[in-house]
Design an enzyme around this catalytic site. Structure first.
Site, PDB file in Angstrom:
ATOM      1  N   ARG A 121       0.855  -1.199   0.000  1.00 58.73           N
ATOM      2  CA  ARG A 121       0.000   0.000   0.000  1.00 58.73           C
ATOM      3  C   ARG A 121       0.885   1.241   0.000  1.00 58.73           C
ATOM      4  NH1 ARG A 121      -5.168   1.741  -0.964  1.00 58.73           N
ATOM      5  NH2 ARG A 121      -6.096   2.864   0.786  1.00 58.73           N
ATOM      6  N   THR A 395      -9.991   0.308  -9.494  1.00 55.87           N
ATOM      7  CA  THR A 395      -8.984  -0.557  -8.890  1.00 55.87           C
ATOM      8  C   THR A 395      -9.023  -1.794  -9.759  1.00 55.87           C
ATOM      9  OG1 THR A 395      -9.332   0.288  -6.654  1.00 55.87           O
ATOM     10  CG2 THR A 395      -8.552  -1.940  -6.781  1.00 55.87           C
ATOM     11  N   THR A 413      -4.185  -0.703  -7.068  1.00 55.96           N
ATOM     12  CA  THR A 413      -5.003   0.447  -7.469  1.00 55.96           C
ATOM     13  C   THR A 413      -4.199   1.729  -7.592  1.00 55.96           C
ATOM     14  OG1 THR A 413      -7.024   1.676  -6.872  1.00 55.96           O
ATOM     15  CG2 THR A 413      -5.565   1.105  -5.069  1.00 55.96           C
ATOM     16  N   ASP A 437      -7.681   8.415   0.653  1.00 53.31           N
ATOM     17  CA  ASP A 437      -8.235   7.391   1.546  1.00 53.31           C
ATOM     18  C   ASP A 437      -7.945   7.677   3.017  1.00 53.31           C
ATOM     19  OD1 ASP A 437      -9.427   6.007  -0.473  1.00 53.31           O
ATOM     20  OD2 ASP A 437      -8.066   4.302  -0.459  1.00 53.31           O
ATOM     21  N   SER A 466      -7.737   1.030   3.531  1.00 53.40           N
ATOM     22  CA  SER A 466      -8.219   0.524   2.248  1.00 53.40           C
ATOM     23  C   SER A 466      -9.408  -0.400   2.454  1.00 53.40           C
ATOM     24  CB  SER A 466      -7.086  -0.252   1.578  1.00 53.40           C
ATOM     25  OG  SER A 466      -7.546  -0.918   0.419  1.00 53.40           O
ATOM     26  N   SER A 467     -10.138  -0.640   1.365  1.00 52.15           N
ATOM     27  CA  SER A 467     -11.194  -1.665   1.381  1.00 52.15           C
ATOM     28  C   SER A 467     -10.813  -2.883   0.549  1.00 52.15           C
ATOM     29  CB  SER A 467     -12.487  -1.090   0.802  1.00 52.15           C
ATOM     30  OG  SER A 467     -12.939  -0.028   1.582  1.00 52.15           O
ATOM     31  N   GLY A 487     -13.728  -1.550  -6.587  1.00 56.36           N
ATOM     32  CA  GLY A 487     -15.038  -0.953  -6.311  1.00 56.36           C
ATOM     33  C   GLY A 487     -15.100  -0.165  -5.030  1.00 56.36           C
ATOM     34  N   GLY A 488     -13.964   0.371  -4.561  1.00 57.70           N
ATOM     35  CA  GLY A 488     -14.006   1.148  -3.326  1.00 57.70           C
ATOM     36  C   GLY A 488     -14.613   0.310  -2.223  1.00 57.70           C
TER      37      GLY A 488
HETATM   38  O1  DON Z   1      -7.967   1.142  -1.234  1.00 53.51           O
HETATM   39  C1  DON Z   1      -9.144   1.352  -1.430  1.00 53.51           C
HETATM   40  O2  DON Z   1     -10.033   0.787  -0.837  1.00 53.51           O
HETATM   41  C2  DON Z   1      -9.541   2.295  -2.527  1.00 53.51           C
HETATM   42  N1  DON Z   1      -8.516   3.261  -2.789  1.00 53.51           N
HETATM   43  C3  DON Z   1      -9.818   1.486  -3.708  1.00 53.51           C
HETATM   44  C4  DON Z   1     -10.386   2.293  -4.800  1.00 53.51           C
HETATM   45  C5  DON Z   1     -11.167   1.422  -5.645  1.00 53.51           C
HETATM   46  O3  DON Z   1     -11.419   0.287  -5.425  1.00 53.51           O
HETATM   47  C6  DON Z   1     -11.681   1.980  -6.794  1.00 53.51           C
HETATM   48  N2  DON Z   1     -12.164   0.842  -7.608  1.00 53.51           N
HETATM   49  N3  DON Z   1     -12.681   0.380  -8.387  1.00 53.51           N
END
Ligand code: DON
Length: 586
Positions: A121, A395, A413, A437, A466-467, A487-488
């Protein structure tokens, strides 16, 4: 433990490149029949739909990248090698999220059932501080937080790949980077989806001449079928090939990054780059209906929330409710609501705080949460004074299994689609905007969507929460599946639903991946179901229970690999939501 054969460097370097180039020409890569005992590897199987193969498999958002990984497996590399090669290839062919300027996570399960996790990360630069997203008037600035040079975290991908390779790889490093160099230098044909995606991103890049230059022909959008070359990126990749992590974090590339930071008022210095270290971490482990769940610990919230939700759901008869029935959606939503509340309140980089992981993932805590859930009535998310910021949806996840049964789950990502939109001039790669984030600032929690709780504030060298949820499932000591998603915040719920589809509903892997999904994240108190995810009557029934529900859009992308327990074959399942997705194996 694995004892992979290390190919002679010269051969190992050339083999995947040759196979890959043969593949690009559309020729049969190899004439040996499946299951050949002649020592010649079996032929590659690949395509946009589910693929079966005996020896190794890669599934990703991009068929070209999956092929690069599969060729590494076929050339004798293990799953970590293939994951690294796929990752470098995605940095070229899937530029919205594939990256060398971002970061991510890799969960590995070894053939003996042990597992580990790599955390690469991004980190906050040394000059970071909790108030760094305030403007000169002391006001919170969304622009600074998410859309500026200050939003760029110290990238982790190259160091993560290099260290994972050093510790667990078996293949010559150069053979893992060369296919990406070829794709960047020689170019590749733009698909309709990619040309469209790049074209749509151009406006957001207008401020950055190097970005416009990379992603257009003097400002004019590329079209489907054109060959897109990325010469600066090819040279950056060559430095990584020749010097390993130092080829990114020291010397020319580091200098180019720091120059761009100085030009745009960013914080990353040469010292930040030189100091960056990925971390090997102990995965989060859970048990669900006899399955072992192996996933990512902090700084991701993914594994913890996933195990927490599975523990809550284990006490309900989900199969009897029926897949995506009103009762099923209600019970999952209630589990999601609670896990996301705990995520917001407790989770952050465990190197800087002490999140109560044991409690959150314990069966006893799950039982207490389960007892709160009413079978026919939605709870109300109570913000106290906390709501959550909006998160972007770009991501990428990919899944790899090799012939020894070593499994690798990678999600990485740039944060937003095309990250910060800043291409490093002369470097040819995009920088992330992962600092977004972190929480907005101390005490900034408000009803409009800012969050300012303590644990996830920006601090020097802290990793932002992060997720991402790269996950591996096993049962009775045997690998079952490798899953994950972009997908966040929806990531965690997408992975949850693929896991339930496999373990509760016994779906085939491609069905488990394709099935409609839904998402709730505590706040805002809203349930979003994928387009056509349920009947209007079922939606009305959920609303009658007190849910604020709507159907719209699409959720995540979960390219997965499944080990068929009956045949021992690997099944790669791209996600039909990805127009360029593909699985490749041999
Ligand atoms: O680390 C995370 O959870 C976010 N920065 C991820 C962003 C994300 O998944 C966007 N995706 N499609």
């Amino acid at each position: 433990m694995l004892t992979p054969t290390r190919l002679r460097p010269g051969l190992s370097r050339l083999f995947p490149v040759l196979l890959f180039l043969i593949g690009l020409l559309g020729l049969p890569a190899c004439e040996a029949p499946q299951g050949s005992a002649s020592g010649v590897p079996d032929a590659l199987v690949e395509g946009p739909g589910p693929q079966r193969a005996a020896n190794g498999m890669v599934a990703s958002v991009n068929a070209i990248a999956s092929r690069v990984g599969a060729e590494v497996l076929r050339g004798g590399g293990n799953a970590v090698d293939a994951a690294i090669a796929t990752g470098f290839a995605l940095a070229v062919v899937h530029p919205s999220a594939g990256n060398i300027g971002g970061g991510g996570f890799m969960v590995i399960r070894f053939p003996d059932g042990t597992s580990t996790a790599w955390d690469f990360r991004e980190k906050a630069p040394l000059a970071a501080h909790p108030e760094m997203f305030l403007d000169e008037n002391g006001e919170y600035s969304r622009e600074v937080h998410h859309n500026s040079h200050v939003a760029v975290g110290v990238p982790g991908t190259v160091a993560g790949f290099a260290m994972a390779h050093e510790k667990y790889g078996s293949f010559d490093w150069t053979g893992l980077v060369d296919p990406a160099i070829g794709l960047a230098g020689d170019g590749f044909e733009l698909s309709e989806a990619l040309a469209g995606s790049i074209g749509r991103s151009l406006r957001s890049m207008e401020r950055y001449p190097a970005s416009v230059a990379k992603f257009s022909k003097d400002g004019e959008a590329y079209e489907q079928g054109e060959v897109w070359k990325q010469p600066d990126l090819a040279r950056s990749l060559e430095r990584i090939r020749d010097q390993g992590r130092d080829g990114f974090y020291l010397g020319e590339t580091a200098r180019l990054i720091v120059e761009e930071m100085e030009r745009g008022g960013g914080l990353i210095t040469e010292e930040d780059l030189a100091r960056y270290q990925p971390q090997e971490r102990t995965p989060i482990r859970g048990a669900f209906k006899g399955y072992e769940v192996i996933s990512m610990p902090p700084p991701s919230s993914g594994g913890t929330a996933l195990v927490q939700m599975l523990n809550v759901l284990e006490g309900f008869d989900l199969a009897a409710m029926g897949h995506n029935s009103t009762a099923y959606v209600h019970h999952l939503t209630e589990a999601m609501r609670r896990a996301f509340r705990d995520r917001a309140l407790h989770l952050a980089d465990a190197d800087f705080s002490d999140p109560p992981l044991e409690r959150l993932t314990s069966k006893a805590y799950a039982e207490a949460l389960r007892a709160e859930i009413q079978p026919e009535k939605a709870s109300v998310s109570s913000p106290t004074d906390i709501t959550l910021p909006v998160e972007s949806l770009e991501t990428t996840h990919y899944s790899v299994v090799d012939s020894q049964g070593m499994a690798v789950s990678v999600t990485y990502t740039l944060e937003a689609g095309y990250g910060s939109k800043i291409v490093v001039p002369g470097g040819g790669f995009l920088l992330n905007n992962e600092m977004g984030d972190f929480n907005a600032g101390p005490g900034l929690t408000n009803a409009r969507g800012l969050i300012g709780t303590e644990p996830n504030l920006a601090r020097p060298e802290q990793r932002m929460l992060s997720s991402m949820t790269p996950t591996i499932l096993a049962k009775d000591g045997k690998l079952v599946a490798v899953v994950g998603s972009p997908g966040g915040r929806t990531i965690i719920n997408s992975v949850l639903q693929v896991v339930l589809n496999l373990t509760v509903f016994d779906m085939e892997i491609h069905e488990a991946v394709a099935a409609k999904r839904f998402h709730h994240q505590w706040l805002p108190d809203a349930l979003r179901i994928e387009e056509d995810g349920m009947t209007p009557e079922a939606l009305s029934a959920l609303e009658a229970m007190g849910h604020t529900a709507r159907m719209a859009g699409s959720q995540g992308s979960t390219p997965s690999v499944f080990l068929d327990p009956e045949t021992g074959e690997l099944i790669g399942a791209p996600d039909p939501r990805d127009r360029d997705g593909g699985a490749a194996g041999y």
